[in-house]
Design an enzyme around this catalytic site. Structure first.
Site, PDB file in Angstrom:
ATOM      1  N   HIS A  41       0.854  -1.191   0.000  1.00  0.00           N
ATOM      2  CA  HIS A  41       0.000   0.000   0.000  1.00  0.00           C
ATOM      3  C   HIS A  41       0.889   1.241   0.000  1.00  0.00           C
ATOM      4  CE1 HIS A  41       1.363  -0.250   4.111  1.00  0.00           C
ATOM      5  NE2 HIS A  41       1.144   1.053   4.178  1.00  0.00           N
ATOM      6  N   HIS A 122       5.666   6.469  -1.071  1.00  0.00           N
ATOM      7  CA  HIS A 122       6.435   5.243  -1.299  1.00  0.00           C
ATOM      8  C   HIS A 122       5.568   4.024  -0.992  1.00  0.00           C
ATOM      9  CE1 HIS A 122       6.807   5.954   3.029  1.00  0.00           C
ATOM     10  NE2 HIS A 122       6.933   4.637   3.147  1.00  0.00           N
TER      11      HIS A 122
HETATM   12  O1  3AM Z   1       3.814   2.950   4.360  1.00  0.00           O
HETATM   13  P1  3AM Z   1       4.821   2.547   5.362  1.00  0.00           P
HETATM   14  O2  3AM Z   1       5.115   1.082   5.355  1.00  0.00           O
HETATM   15  O3  3AM Z   1       6.054   3.381   5.326  1.00  0.00           O
HETATM   16  O4  3AM Z   1       5.570   2.384   8.912  1.00  0.00           O
HETATM   17  C1  3AM Z   1       4.167   2.233   8.989  1.00  0.00           C
HETATM   18  C2  3AM Z   1       3.533   2.035   7.641  1.00  0.00           C
HETATM   19  O5  3AM Z   1       4.150   2.923   6.756  1.00  0.00           O
HETATM   20  C3  3AM Z   1       3.545   3.534   9.415  1.00  0.00           C
HETATM   21  O6  3AM Z   1       2.184   3.401   9.029  1.00  0.00           O
HETATM   22  C4  3AM Z   1       2.113   2.547   7.896  1.00  0.00           C
HETATM   23  C5  3AM Z   1       1.109   1.450   8.169  1.00  0.00           C
HETATM   24  O7  3AM Z   1       1.480   0.745   9.318  1.00  0.00           O
HETATM   25  N1  3AM Z   1       3.655   3.793  10.829  1.00  0.00           N
HETATM   26  C6  3AM Z   1       3.574   2.893  11.829  1.00  0.00           C
HETATM   27  N2  3AM Z   1       3.765   3.508  13.021  1.00  0.00           N
HETATM   28  C7  3AM Z   1       3.969   4.823  12.748  1.00  0.00           C
HETATM   29  C8  3AM Z   1       4.199   5.987  13.557  1.00  0.00           C
HETATM   30  N3  3AM Z   1       4.239   5.906  14.887  1.00  0.00           N
HETATM   31  C9  3AM Z   1       3.907   5.005  11.350  1.00  0.00           C
HETATM   32  N4  3AM Z   1       4.060   6.192  10.761  1.00  0.00           N
HETATM   33  C10 3AM Z   1       4.289   7.262  11.578  1.00  0.00           C
HETATM   34  N5  3AM Z   1       4.354   7.159  12.935  1.00  0.00           N
END
Ligand code: 3AM
Length: 183
Positions: A41, A122
């Site tokens: 995603h 990304h």
């Molecule tokens: O799209 P990505 O994979 O970069 O890293 C987590 C993921 O991002 C991010 O939310 C998306 C779905 O889980 N994520 C998890 N904890 C987070 C936080 N505390 C976070 N992004 C910002 N702050």
């Protein structure tokens, strides 16, 4: 519930592009853990823990946005040392994507968790990648995704929770709670 808004990139029009991405991810080898196919995603806004009572207002606010659909063309696969991921990046992402993310990050009903990083679109392919030399990264042929909707997703707060959906390798899956159409 731990919630985030994302592009699921799973519209019918994206089937071939998504399958190509999944195949690419399966062929990456080296350091890190692959993101399950179903979890691929593009995060638009990470909301953190949100009380269930806020869900109806959150869904209503996102439904009312009436923002335009757009296309996204992949550019390359990169390793980001922070937060240690291998991810797909995009070639000249359209302003409509930034507008959508900005609206979803600032919904008055539940603004996104403050993040010190500028929103950089990304798709995470692999986590726990500390070093780009530790991963063989072939070229990803450019693919265009038609983004006609986005979703509100729940991410498990605890991976040991037995009630959460998992893939056949036991990896926790995100749950799409609601889809919203772009115009
Ligand atoms: O799209 P990505 O994979 O970069 O890293 C987590 C993921 O991002 C991010 O939310 C998306 C779905 O889980 N994520 C998890 N904890 C987070 C936080 N505390 C976070 N992004 C910002 N702050």
């Amino acid at each position: 519930m731990r919630l985030f808004f994302a592009l699921g990139l799973d519209e019918k029009a994206n089937q071939a592009a998504r399958e190509q991405l999944v195949r690419y991810n399966h062929h990456l080898y080296g350091e890190g853990r692959a993101v399950p196919d179903q979890n691929l995603h593009l995060t638009l806004a990470f909301l953190g823990e949100v009380p269930d009572t806020k869900l109806p207002a959150l869904q209503a606010a996102a439904s009312n946005l009436a923002l335009p659909a757009f296309n996204l063309t992949t550019s390359s696969v990169e390793v980001w040392e922070q937060p240690k991921i291998a991810c797909v990046t995009f070639n000249q992402p359209p302003s409509a994507l930034f507008e959508l993310a900005n609206h979803l990050q600032t919904l008055p009903v539940w603004p996104a968790k403050a993040d010190s990083h500028v929103f950089t679109p990304h798709i995470t392919l692999r986590r726990g990648v500390k070093d780009d030399d530790a991963l063989d990264l072939p070229t990803l042929p450019a693919q265009t995704f038609a983004c006609q909707r986005f979703g509100l997703y729940a991410s498990p707060s605890s991976t040991s929770d037995e009630s959460i959906p998992r893939d056949n390798e036991g990896r926790a899956l995100y749950q799409c709670l609601h889809q919203f159409s772009l115009c």
